[in-house]
Each structure stands twice: as C-alpha cells, then as structure tokens.
Design a protein around this motif. Structure first.
Motif, PDB file in Angstrom:
ATOM      1  N   ILE A 192       0.829  -1.200   0.000  1.00 18.93           N
ATOM      2  CA  ILE A 192       0.000   0.000   0.000  1.00 18.93           C
ATOM      3  C   ILE A 192       0.862   1.248   0.000  1.00 18.93           C
ATOM      4  O   ILE A 192       0.487   2.277  -0.562  1.00 18.93           O
ATOM      5  CB  ILE A 192      -0.939  -0.012   1.226  1.00 18.93           C
ATOM      6  CG1 ILE A 192      -1.914  -1.190   1.099  1.00 18.93           C
ATOM      7  CG2 ILE A 192      -1.698   1.276   1.358  1.00 18.93           C
ATOM      8  CD1 ILE A 192      -2.850  -1.316   2.262  1.00 18.93           C
ATOM      9  N   ASP A 193       2.025   1.172   0.629  1.00 21.47           N
ATOM     10  CA  ASP A 193       2.865   2.365   0.757  1.00 21.47           C
ATOM     11  C   ASP A 193       3.738   2.627  -0.461  1.00 21.47           C
ATOM     12  O   ASP A 193       4.199   3.743  -0.661  1.00 21.47           O
ATOM     13  CB  ASP A 193       3.790   2.219   1.978  1.00 21.47           C
ATOM     14  CG  ASP A 193       3.086   2.598   3.260  1.00 21.47           C
ATOM     15  OD1 ASP A 193       3.573   2.191   4.329  1.00 21.47           O
ATOM     16  OD2 ASP A 193       2.066   3.293   3.178  1.00 21.47           O
TER      17      ASP A 193
ATOM     18  N   ARG C  48     -10.212  -6.500   2.045  1.00 25.76           N
ATOM     19  CA  ARG C  48      -8.988  -6.679   1.285  1.00 25.76           C
ATOM     20  C   ARG C  48      -9.237  -6.514  -0.206  1.00 25.76           C
ATOM     21  O   ARG C  48      -8.340  -6.120  -0.952  1.00 25.76           O
ATOM     22  CB  ARG C  48      -8.372  -8.034   1.617  1.00 25.76           C
ATOM     23  CG  ARG C  48      -7.799  -8.070   3.030  1.00 25.76           C
ATOM     24  CD  ARG C  48      -7.588  -9.493   3.502  1.00 25.76           C
ATOM     25  NE  ARG C  48      -6.624 -10.181   2.663  1.00 25.76           N
ATOM     26  CZ  ARG C  48      -5.324 -10.094   2.829  1.00 25.76           C
ATOM     27  NH1 ARG C  48      -4.829  -9.381   3.818  1.00 25.76           N
ATOM     28  NH2 ARG C  48      -4.506 -10.740   2.023  1.00 25.76           N
ATOM     29  N   ALA C  51      -9.119  -2.960  -0.691  1.00 23.42           N
ATOM     30  CA  ALA C  51      -7.737  -2.478  -0.605  1.00 23.42           C
ATOM     31  C   ALA C  51      -6.906  -2.856  -1.817  1.00 23.42           C
ATOM     32  O   ALA C  51      -5.933  -2.194  -2.145  1.00 23.42           O
ATOM     33  CB  ALA C  51      -7.073  -3.054   0.650  1.00 23.42           C
ATOM     34  N   GLY C  52      -7.282  -3.943  -2.470  1.00 19.55           N
ATOM     35  CA  GLY C  52      -6.469  -4.402  -3.596  1.00 19.55           C
ATOM     36  C   GLY C  52      -5.525  -5.512  -3.197  1.00 19.55           C
ATOM     37  O   GLY C  52      -4.671  -5.937  -3.980  1.00 19.55           O
ATOM     38  N   LEU C  53      -5.680  -6.028  -1.978  1.00 19.06           N
ATOM     39  CA  LEU C  53      -4.815  -7.114  -1.538  1.00 19.06           C
ATOM     40  C   LEU C  53      -5.381  -8.466  -1.950  1.00 19.06           C
ATOM     41  O   LEU C  53      -4.718  -9.489  -1.824  1.00 19.06           O
ATOM     42  CB  LEU C  53      -4.646  -7.070  -0.015  1.00 19.06           C
ATOM     43  CG  LEU C  53      -3.985  -5.805   0.507  1.00 19.06           C
ATOM     44  CD1 LEU C  53      -4.071  -5.741   2.013  1.00 19.06           C
ATOM     45  CD2 LEU C  53      -2.539  -5.744   0.049  1.00 19.06           C
ATOM     46  N   ASP C  55      -7.717 -10.240  -5.251  1.00 16.89           N
ATOM     47  CA  ASP C  55      -8.350 -10.001  -6.549  1.00 16.89           C
ATOM     48  C   ASP C  55      -9.850 -10.057  -6.407  1.00 16.89           C
ATOM     49  O   ASP C  55     -10.384 -10.827  -5.609  1.00 16.89           O
ATOM     50  CB  ASP C  55      -7.942 -11.100  -7.533  1.00 16.89           C
ATOM     51  CG  ASP C  55      -6.526 -10.896  -8.018  1.00 16.89           C
ATOM     52  OD1 ASP C  55      -5.930 -11.847  -8.505  1.00 16.89           O
ATOM     53  OD2 ASP C  55      -6.022  -9.753  -7.872  1.00 16.89           O
ATOM     54  N   ASP C  70      -8.573  -3.164 -11.185  1.00 18.47           N
ATOM     55  CA  ASP C  70      -7.251  -3.588 -11.622  1.00 18.47           C
ATOM     56  C   ASP C  70      -6.129  -2.693 -11.130  1.00 18.47           C
ATOM     57  O   ASP C  70      -4.996  -2.838 -11.551  1.00 18.47           O
ATOM     58  CB  ASP C  70      -7.209  -3.653 -13.155  1.00 18.47           C
ATOM     59  CG  ASP C  70      -8.101  -4.761 -13.670  1.00 18.47           C
ATOM     60  OD1 ASP C  70      -8.644  -4.617 -14.777  1.00 18.47           O
ATOM     61  OD2 ASP C  70      -8.265  -5.765 -12.945  1.00 18.47           O
ATOM     62  N   ASP C  72      -3.282  -1.265  -8.611  1.00 22.38           N
ATOM     63  CA  ASP C  72      -2.455  -1.709  -7.487  1.00 22.38           C
ATOM     64  C   ASP C  72      -2.895  -1.003  -6.217  1.00 22.38           C
ATOM     65  O   ASP C  72      -3.378   0.127  -6.269  1.00 22.38           O
ATOM     66  CB  ASP C  72      -0.986  -1.351  -7.737  1.00 22.38           C
ATOM     67  CG  ASP C  72      -0.335  -2.288  -8.735  1.00 22.38           C
ATOM     68  OD1 ASP C  72       0.728  -1.926  -9.261  1.00 22.38           O
ATOM     69  OD2 ASP C  72      -0.901  -3.364  -8.984  1.00 22.38           O
ATOM     70  N   PRO C  73      -2.703  -1.645  -5.068  1.00 21.92           N
ATOM     71  CA  PRO C  73      -3.094  -0.994  -3.814  1.00 21.92           C
ATOM     72  C   PRO C  73      -2.496   0.396  -3.667  1.00 21.92           C
ATOM     73  O   PRO C  73      -3.163   1.326  -3.203  1.00 21.92           O
ATOM     74  CB  PRO C  73      -2.538  -1.938  -2.737  1.00 21.92           C
ATOM     75  CG  PRO C  73      -2.411  -3.248  -3.395  1.00 21.92           C
ATOM     76  CD  PRO C  73      -2.157  -2.983  -4.842  1.00 21.92           C
ATOM     77  N   ALA C  74      -1.238   0.538  -4.083  1.00 21.10           N
ATOM     78  CA  ALA C  74      -0.588   1.826  -3.876  1.00 21.10           C
ATOM     79  C   ALA C  74      -1.195   2.916  -4.747  1.00 21.10           C
ATOM     80  O   ALA C  74      -0.971   4.099  -4.508  1.00 21.10           O
ATOM     81  CB  ALA C  74       0.913   1.694  -4.159  1.00 21.10           C
ATOM     82  N   ASP C  75      -1.966   2.531  -5.746  1.00 18.41           N
ATOM     83  CA  ASP C  75      -2.543   3.528  -6.662  1.00 18.41           C
ATOM     84  C   ASP C  75      -3.985   3.863  -6.343  1.00 18.41           C
ATOM     85  O   ASP C  75      -4.609   4.645  -7.053  1.00 18.41           O
ATOM     86  CB  ASP C  75      -2.463   3.011  -8.108  1.00 18.41           C
ATOM     87  CG  ASP C  75      -1.030   2.951  -8.598  1.00 18.41           C
ATOM     88  OD1 ASP C  75      -0.704   2.054  -9.382  1.00 18.41           O
ATOM     89  OD2 ASP C  75      -0.241   3.812  -8.160  1.00 18.41           O
ATOM     90  N   ILE C  78      -5.574   4.834  -0.862  1.00 19.14           N
ATOM     91  CA  ILE C  78      -6.158   4.318   0.373  1.00 19.14           C
ATOM     92  C   ILE C  78      -5.068   4.214   1.418  1.00 19.14           C
ATOM     93  O   ILE C  78      -3.882   4.239   1.102  1.00 19.14           O
ATOM     94  CB  ILE C  78      -6.737   2.897   0.178  1.00 19.14           C
ATOM     95  CG1 ILE C  78      -5.637   1.979  -0.358  1.00 19.14           C
ATOM     96  CG2 ILE C  78      -7.938   2.913  -0.720  1.00 19.14           C
ATOM     97  CD1 ILE C  78      -5.987   0.533  -0.313  1.00 19.14           C
ATOM     98  N   MET C  80      -4.356   1.821   5.172  1.00 12.69           N
ATOM     99  CA  MET C  80      -4.925   0.694   5.911  1.00 12.69           C
ATOM    100  C   MET C  80      -4.260   0.523   7.263  1.00 12.69           C
ATOM    101  O   MET C  80      -3.047   0.693   7.392  1.00 12.69           O
ATOM    102  CB  MET C  80      -4.753  -0.587   5.088  1.00 12.69           C
ATOM    103  CG  MET C  80      -5.403  -1.790   5.676  1.00 12.69           C
ATOM    104  SD  MET C  80      -5.842  -2.942   4.363  1.00 12.69           S
ATOM    105  CE  MET C  80      -6.110  -4.431   5.293  1.00 12.69           C
ATOM    106  N   PHE C  82      -3.714  -2.348  10.071  1.00  9.19           N
ATOM    107  CA  PHE C  82      -3.824  -3.797  10.179  1.00  9.19           C
ATOM    108  C   PHE C  82      -4.046  -4.249  11.613  1.00  9.19           C
ATOM    109  O   PHE C  82      -3.730  -3.550  12.559  1.00  9.19           O
ATOM    110  CB  PHE C  82      -2.553  -4.465   9.653  1.00  9.19           C
ATOM    111  CG  PHE C  82      -2.337  -4.311   8.182  1.00  9.19           C
ATOM    112  CD1 PHE C  82      -1.764  -3.156   7.671  1.00  9.19           C
ATOM    113  CD2 PHE C  82      -2.693  -5.316   7.302  1.00  9.19           C
ATOM    114  CE1 PHE C  82      -1.564  -3.002   6.304  1.00  9.19           C
ATOM    115  CE2 PHE C  82      -2.481  -5.181   5.942  1.00  9.19           C
ATOM    116  CZ  PHE C  82      -1.922  -4.020   5.447  1.00  9.19           C
ATOM    117  N   ALA C  86       1.434  -4.213  11.559  1.00  7.38           N
ATOM    118  CA  ALA C  86       2.257  -4.271  10.350  1.00  7.38           C
ATOM    119  C   ALA C  86       3.237  -3.113  10.249  1.00  7.38           C
ATOM    120  O   ALA C  86       3.447  -2.549   9.184  1.00  7.38           O
ATOM    121  CB  ALA C  86       1.368  -4.297   9.101  1.00  7.38           C
ATOM    122  N   GLY C 100       5.155   6.031   3.420  1.00  6.90           N
ATOM    123  CA  GLY C 100       4.223   6.167   2.300  1.00  6.90           C
ATOM    124  C   GLY C 100       4.395   7.479   1.570  1.00  6.90           C
ATOM    125  O   GLY C 100       4.258   7.566   0.357  1.00  6.90           O
TER     126      GLY C 100
END
Lengths: 293, 286, 345
Positions: A192-193, C48, C51-53, C55, C70, C72-75, C78, C80, C82, C86, C100
């Motif tokens: 995510i980062d 998830r 979040a994109g973690l 599919d 489609d 990526d989580p980073a795009d 968002i 998160m 945990f 984490a 980040g």
C-alpha cells in the motif's frame, strides 16, 4: 539454568560420558596434538623430532606456495560467497513470489544440497573436459582456450563454478525461509505504501532479511574454506601440483602426502585461530540480532 | 501475494528465472545419466550429448558388480552397503549420543554443567579438516583404521546434534517435568516415555541431515580406509576418477552411473522428506 | 474523501470456495461503515478486495469516480490499519509514518512536517525515534494510525485494529478512532467481529454471515429491526431471545402463551430482546428463573418459558429471586422471523 529437573547425581554424568569421551579422544587430543606438532620438525625418516619453536610458522608465512594458496583462498571465498548468495537470493525472492508451481520450484532448486562434493567435482571434470566438455566448447566460441588442470586461472574458474553450484541450495533454503518469516501484513503494508516492487524489496524485504543474510555469510565462508575439499580434490584429480588449492587442502597435501607434519600442523593452527575468530564474531552478531526484533 | 490475475510480464520474468535456475540445477546430473546410457566409446569420442542410449542396464550391472583395484572387493554393491552403514550408523550415533548429552545438560543440576557445555561448544569451532592428521594418527593407534567404528565414531565428535536437542528441550514447557515427577516418573522413564516421543519430529529432521552428512563424507573415509572392501560410494569416486585417467578406454558409463548411485539415496530422502529436512536445517544452525 | 461503490462484487477462490457472495452497496463520502460478523464470514476478504490485496473475482469496485478493480493498492489512494499493526520493524516510528509519503515524491521537509502533525495528533511525539519493538501495543496501534493519517487518503481501511489490545485499551481506542474520523472526515471502512465496536462506532453497519450480507443499516435499525435471526442473535449482548412459535387465526403463540398477532397461519420464530421483557405480577408470561447473573448496573435472569430458554434483563433496583415469576412484553417489541430461512417477516 534455573529449570525444573531431576536431582540424580550419577545419571546425568552417565548420559554425558559418551559425548564427552568421544570429544576428548577425537577432538581435544588431536587438536592438542596438532598444536604441539606445529612447534616441532619431524625427522624425515620418522625417527624423532626436534623442537623448533616458531620456525614452522615463519617458514610458512614466507613460503610462496603458502601465500599463493592463502591468496587463492581469500579470493575463492569472496567470489563463491558473493555469487552463491546473490543468485540464491534472486531465486528465493522469485520462488517466494510465484504462486503456481512454487512447491515444484522449491524442490528442484534445493535437492542439490544432497549431492556429495566429489560428485560435483566429477560433474565439473566432465563439463570442463579437454576434449568435449560442454562449457569448454562453449567458451571456446569466445576465443577462450580452456585448460583444466594446466592453467591456474582456468582451473580456479572451474572450482569456483562448481562450488557455487553446490552451495546454491543451502542459501536458497535459508533465504526462502527468511522471506517466509517476514509477516505477511508487513509486506501488505508495503504494497500500500510503495507501488514499486524493487522499492519495496530494498526498503522493506532486504533489511528484514539481513540477519539471515549475515548468518549465511558466515556459513558460506566456512563452506568455502572447508567443505570445498571434495570438489578441489576431485578437480585436481589427486595431483595437486601447481593447481589452485585452498589452505585447508594444503594442510592435507603437505601433511598427508608431503609428510611435513610440522608445517602442516602449523597451517592447521593458523586455520583454527581463523575459525575461532569467525565463530566469536558470529556469536557477537547473533546477540545483536536478538535485539532486533 | 497476487494483485491481479491478469497476464503480467513480471510473472513471465519470474517464472523464466526460476526455470533457468532449475535447469542449471538439474542438467548436470541429467548429463551424467545420459553419459551412463551410451557406450564408453561413444562417450570418449563425443562427450555428453542430448540423445539417450540404451546402455543403462549394461552399465548398471558393471557399476554394481564389477570392481577395479586389486582385491576386486569394491563392487558397487559393496560400496553401497558401506555407505548405508556409514549413513545410518553416523545418524543414529549422533542422535542417541546427542540426545543423551542434551538431556543431561538441560534437565539436571550438574555442578559442571556450564563447563561441559563449553567443552562441547568449542567443538563447533574446529571442523574435521583442520585436525585431520592428528585424528588419523590417533585412529591408527587405536587400531581403528579400516573399520566401521573408525569411520563413524570420530565424526561424532562435534556438537551439532547436542546443541540442536538442547535448544529443543529448552523450548519444552517445564511443567511437563513437574507433572511427570508428581506422577512418579523417574528421569529414565521421563526420557523414554515422554521426552523421546515428543522429540519425534526433531529426531526425524536430525536424522535426515545427519544421514546425508555421513553418507557424503569424503575426506575422512579417504584417509582411513585403504582396504577396498571398506570403500563407501563417495570415497570410491576418487578411485573412479583415477581410473578414468589411467586406462585407454575409460569406463565412463560405469563411473557416471556409480556417481548417480552415490547421490541417489540422499537426494531421494531430501526430496521425499523435504519439510523435515528444511526444518532440521533451518533450526539446527541457529 | 470519496464514495465507495460495490456492484455485485464477488470473491471465489480457485478451489471453488465462495468467500464473498455478490455484494452491492454504497458508502457515502465521509461515512464510517463497519463490516461486522463472525470469523470466516468474509468481512476481511471484502475489505482486502477494496484495498487491492485480494483479486476481485466478479463485479465492479469504484472509489470516487474510478473503477479500481485492476489498480495496485498503492494507486488506489487508500490507507490501511492492520490487526497486528504491520509496522516496519527496522524503521523508526518517524520513518514508519513517513514511508508512504516518501514514495510519493513529497519533499523531505514537508514529510517531516506532516509526520510531526500526525505524531502530535496521536501523542507520539516522544517516540518518534524509537523502533516498534520498543513500544507497547497501544502505542504501536497509534503509529499504525499515524501512518494512515499522514497520507491524507480518500479512504481509510481498518482490519480489526483493536483485537490485539486489552479490554480497557480497546474501549479507549474506540473512542479515539471515532473522534479522529469525525475530525478528519475521511470515508472509512472498519472490520470487526465485536458487535459492541460496530454499534458504538458506525454510522452504518453491514452485518455479514457466511459470505453474504445479512443487513445494512444504522446501529439503531440493525438492533431494533434485525433483518434475520442471525442479525438478531449476533447484535446485542445478551442476544435476542428466539423462540419457536406458531401463528394461527391471527394469534402468535409460543407454547400456550399468546404473544403477538400475525395475519398468516404458519410456523415462525419469535424474537424478543431481554430488556423488552419486564417482570410484572400481572403479566401473562410465566417464567421459571433458574440462574441470576449479577452485573452491578443491571442483572440478567436466565430461565425457561414454555420449554424455551429465556433471558430477562432487569435494572439493579429490581428485586430478584429464582423461581416462578410473571412478566410482560413491551409493546412493539416482538420480531417475527421465518423459522427456516431466518428472514424477518
């Protein structure tokens, strides 16, 4: 150790005796023997020995063959360690990443661990064979006239290649296990980062693998120094001559074949000190590692 | 971690790297097999190739039953037998002695426990290669040359198994010992009825590692076995490569097949007991 | 700030297991939505996917005005938090919070300023140079939140963030998180198995069970008008009393006690909340009380009625004793459900 236990007097001693006995007879006695012999010069006809103090050591450090061997050992260790660690890391990272076929890849990449070093040496002899060795033919395409056993550099090259091949599985297993020990949620947080996969690897994965990597560094150095005996002996086909050899191999050659017990023992002692230093270094670092997490 | 099931070039790259890596690991041994499947004349002229021949059964017979050397005793079968004894003997010896020593150190109040611990610990500092010659002399003096005991026992003089079991025993909850004592179990009963069964996975893991280690021993058997009837497969390789040099028509088929037989048992064990093997490896060296 | 829309979003694993059945709902800008349900109900999987973690097997997920299936989580813009924080073990608190931002090419001095702001907001300024291993659970949780806040994302995602904290800390953090979200006004999706957290924190609750959404509503709606027996028994502690009954000729009976009216003749399940049953010497319910739980501010009477276990909630001033008592039901406090499907009638 304040632990719960039993209070018998003789039973533990009984249980310890076999281990201690074997250690004393086959470890301390020979080690002491080696240290003692290093200070003596043996009569070539086996009739006795003369105390020569540090002469064996000084002769050793002045000997060109010894220095050549020492130099080779250092470079050999550095190259083999670096190559086998980096290639194994690459393979481990990829094996950890893929989902389909992960188990198969792992099996295929790790089984070479069980191959005996001399067999690896035999494979090397074939690959680099003068008449039809595949690698020899391949490098000949680039104008390299590879001469195993004749040319110092070529022989060293072969030894390095085989040793790296043999060592990859161990590093692979440890790196993979280290990667899998990184908590999944930390890697997801990184997802995510940071959108860049290589960024995530260098910022998060690699530092967290550092303890494993460091541990492997020591293991690999030890491997290059000692466990390559089988490879070297096979590649030189039992005729050391002017071939590259590690210091450990030289101990064997000088002592067993050259009958120079004193000199060989002196070399042993030097190696002992080296290993001692390495292990102390490793344990110091391990203590630090425990504070890491 | 998958982010998308779409086709991604990065996945293709990953698999390519892994496939290349796997091929590099496998091809050399496949090459040995191929050479063992053709006639020696063919191999002498052409070296390894891509086509498999039909000589495997013939070479297998030679490998197992033919012997070179003077006494004719080092047949493949004999060497296989010796390797088995070395592998099993070493593994079992290491485990039994190591477990007993670890048990003594962990579960008893010994006044010299720390001393014993350090004595054992220092054996990790000096691999066999460094003390090889004096070890040889001592074994010779004890009349153990060319014996199975001479092959196996000196190799046990290192602390790896003891350490491994010590670590494991320390991780077992202490309450177990206390409960056992309340139940009236003495130290031997505790060891046999409780500790050993609890250690099953660890024993299996250790066994695999030690078996492979013992089986693959090269330097030590080379030094102390001169009688051909005592050669192990791995030690026998030395003989094989030397005959490759000597004769006009080297027996490539036989020697390569012997090499494969030499690596087969450890490799199969490591593959079929993979999880135990990995466990033993990663937990024993820490 | 953004709305989130799910349109028939579904998750199926390669082995055929359907973790999330096709789900559709909308989260408004600035809303705090809680996904609640028992373990394995699919709430984490849902989160998830957002979040994109994980599919998305089917359906469309929209954040703001983009379909992000489609991405990526980073795009996805968002952040998160945990369950086990984490945090990057090898980085300091300051680096953890700022990581980040660093990857989004924000200049170092701005990063430092933002990190400082987040740290002040969360009382972490004294710990900026420490590593996670040197912090307590609650402090680590705050660092995890700091990491999320500092990014100023469109969407906050929380995956059971309080599960690893002790009870007292949990209560405290609940309030802090809710207050923070109010203050920042960021759309938030929060997953928990604790119905108390859901009730106290949510603007709206999504109750899930076995991959399906059972009900979407405000805490009051979900509590007073549960859409199914599952929601009725999951939300609220102690859970709603559920009794088998039968409707005939307009009357709903449990055993031989009439409780309610219903127009259709059929079997059904009757639901009554423990606090809606009042001990009343003139009431027509006859209850045999066998066990009393003393909770200080109130008490729970456990007993039997017409062969069904029944729990009654009474205040601390109410005299209690075991044995036979009579009780009445508050008006409009009875819920009726289909006995097989559990759906509200």
């Amino acid at each position: 150790m304040k632990r719960a236990g039993f209070s018998n007097r003789w039973l533990p001693i009984l249980f310890l005796v076999p281990q201690l006995a074997i250690i004393f007879i086959f470890f301390y006695w020979p080690a002491a023997h080696a240290i003692r012999s290093s200070f003596y010069l043996q009569d070539p006809f086996g009739f006795g020995e003369t105390f020569v103090g540090l002469k064996n050591y000084t002769a050793m450090f002045k000997s060109a063959a010894y220095l050549r061997s020492a130099w080779f050992t250092v470079i050999f260790t550095v190259i083999v360690t670096f190559l086998s660690l980096s290639i194994a890391l690459l393979l481990a990272v990829k094996a950890d990443k893929v989902i389909r076929g992960a188990k198969t890849y792992r099996t295929l990449l790790m089984w070479v661990y069980a191959v005996a070093p001399p067999v690896a040496g035999v494979i090397g002899l074939i690959l680099f064979d003068q008449s039809w060795g595949p690698i020899k033919d391949f490098v000949a395409l680039f104008g390299w006239d590879f001469r195993l056993g004749v040319d110092y550099f070529d022989t060293a090259f072969a030894m390095v290649t085989i040793s790296v091949w043999k060592q990859l599985p161990v590093n692979f297993i440890f790196f993979l296990s280290g990667l899998q020990a990184i908590p999944k949620s930390v890697r997801e947080a990184a997802l995510i980062d940071n959108r860049s996969a290589s960024g995530r690897f260098w910022d998060v994965t690699f530092p967290l693998l550092a303890p494993t990597g460091f541990f492997l560094l020591i293991i690999n150095i030890t491997y290059s120094l000692f466990d390559t005996f089988g490879v070297i002996d096979t590649v030189v086909k039992g005729e050391p001559g002017n071939n590259p050899m590690t210091l450990v191999y030289k101990v064997y050659v000088d002592g067993f074949r050259g009958n120079d017990l004193g000199g060989s023992s002196a070399q042993s002692v030097v190696l002992m000190i080296l290993v001692l230093a390495l292990t102390i270094f490793q344990f110091r670092m391990v203590e630090r590692r425990i504070h890491y997490t | 971690m998958s982010v998308s099931k779409r086709f991604r070039w990065s996945a293709v790259l990953d698999h390519s790297i892994l496939i290349i890596g796997s091929l590099i690991m496998i091809l050399p041994v496949v090459m040995l097999l191929q050479m063992a499947s053709t006639t020696d004349i063919h191999t002498m002229k052409n070296g390894p190739g891509l086509i498999f021949g039909d000589q495997l059964p013939v070479n297998f017979e030679k490998a197992m039953f033919k012997a070179d050397g003077f006494t004719g005793a080092n047949t493949g079968v004999r060497m296989l037998y010796n390797s088995m004894i070395l592998g099993f003997g070493f593994a079992i010896g290491k485990i039994v002695i190591g477990m007993m020593a670890a048990y003594a150190i962990v579960y008893f109040r010994l006044r010299f426990a720390t001393l014993a611990f350090w004595v054992i610990f220092t054996t990790l500092l000096l691999p066999l290669e460094v003390r090889i010659l004096p070890s040889y002399e001592i074994v010779q003096r004890l009349g153990m040359l060319n014996t199975y005991q001479g092959l196996i026992i000196p190799l046990i003089a290192s602390a790896t198994a003891t350490f491994f079991f010590r670590q494991f025993f320390r991780s077992i909850p202490e309450e177990l010992v206390e409960a056992a004592r309340i139940d009236g179990a003495g130290p031997i009963k505790f060891f046999v009825d409780i500790l050993v069964p609890l250690s099953q996975t660890m024993i299996a893991a250790m066994f695999i590692i030690m078996f492979v280690y013992g089986w693959n021993q090269y330097l030590w058997p080379t030094m102390i076995t001169t009688e051909e009837g005592m050669f192990t497969l791995v030690r026998g390789i030395k003989q094989i490569t030397q005959t490759l040099e000597g004769t006009n028509l080297p027996e490539y088929g036989r020697s390569n097949l012997l090499a494969i037989i030499a690596i087969l048992p450890p490799v199969l064990i490591v593959i079929f007991f993979q999880s135990w093997f990995v466990k033993g490896l990663t937990e024993s060296d820490k | 700030m953004a709305q989130v829309s799910l349109n028939n979003v579904r998750k199926v694993y390669p082995n055929g297991f359907e973790a999330v059945k096709p789900a559709s709902f909308r989260i408004e800008d600035g809303e705090f939505v809680v996904l609640v349900g028992p373990s394995g109900c699919g709430k984490s999987t849902m989160l998830r996917m957002i979040a994109g973690l994980e599919d998305i097997s089917d359906g469309a997920l929209t954040i703001g005005d983009r379909v992000v299936n489609d991405l990526d989580p980073a795009d996805r813009d968002i952040a998160m938090v945990f369950q086990n924080y984490a945090l990057y073990p090898h980085m300091t608190v300051a680096k953890n919070i700022g990581y980040g931002l660093k990857n989004r090419k924000i200049p170092a001095d701005q990063i430092a300023a933002k990190v400082q702001d987040a740290a002040t907001m969360l009382n972490l300024t004294d710990y900026l140079d420490r590593k996670p291993s040197q912090l307590s659970g609650g402090q680590r949780q705050r660092v995890a939140m700091g990491r999320a806040i500092v990014r100023d994302p469109s969407l906050f995602l929380f995956d059971e963030p309080l599960s690893n904290l002790d009870a007292k800390l949990r209560n405290q953090m609940r309030i802090e998180i809710k207050a923070l979200q109010r203050r920042l006004g960021v759309t938030s999706v929060y997953v928990t198995h604790d119905q108390v957290e859901a009730m106290t924190m949510a603007d709206r609750i999504i109750v899930m069970n076995a991959g399906r959404i059972e009900q979407i509503g405000t805490p009051a709606e979900v509590y007073h008008s549960p859409a199914s027996t599952f929601v009725a028994s999951f939300m609220g502690a102690p859970p709603m009393n559920l009794l088998t009954g039968r409707a005939e000729a307009g009357r709903v009976r449990v055993g031989n006690i009439m409780l309610h009216q219903h127009h259709e003749d059929r079997d059904l399940t009757v639901g009554i909340r423990p606090e809606d049953i009042i001990p009343d010497t003139h009431g027509h319910l006859e209850v045999e009380v066998t066990l009393i739980e003393e909770l200080g501010a109130h008490r729970l009477l456990h007993g039997q009625m017409q062969g069904h276990p029944l729990t009654i909630h009474v205040g601390k001033d109410h005299p209690v004793e075991t044995g036979h008592i009579r009780a009445a039901i508050k008006p409009n406090a009875v819920s009726l459900f289909d006995p097989t499907s559990g759906v509200r009638l």
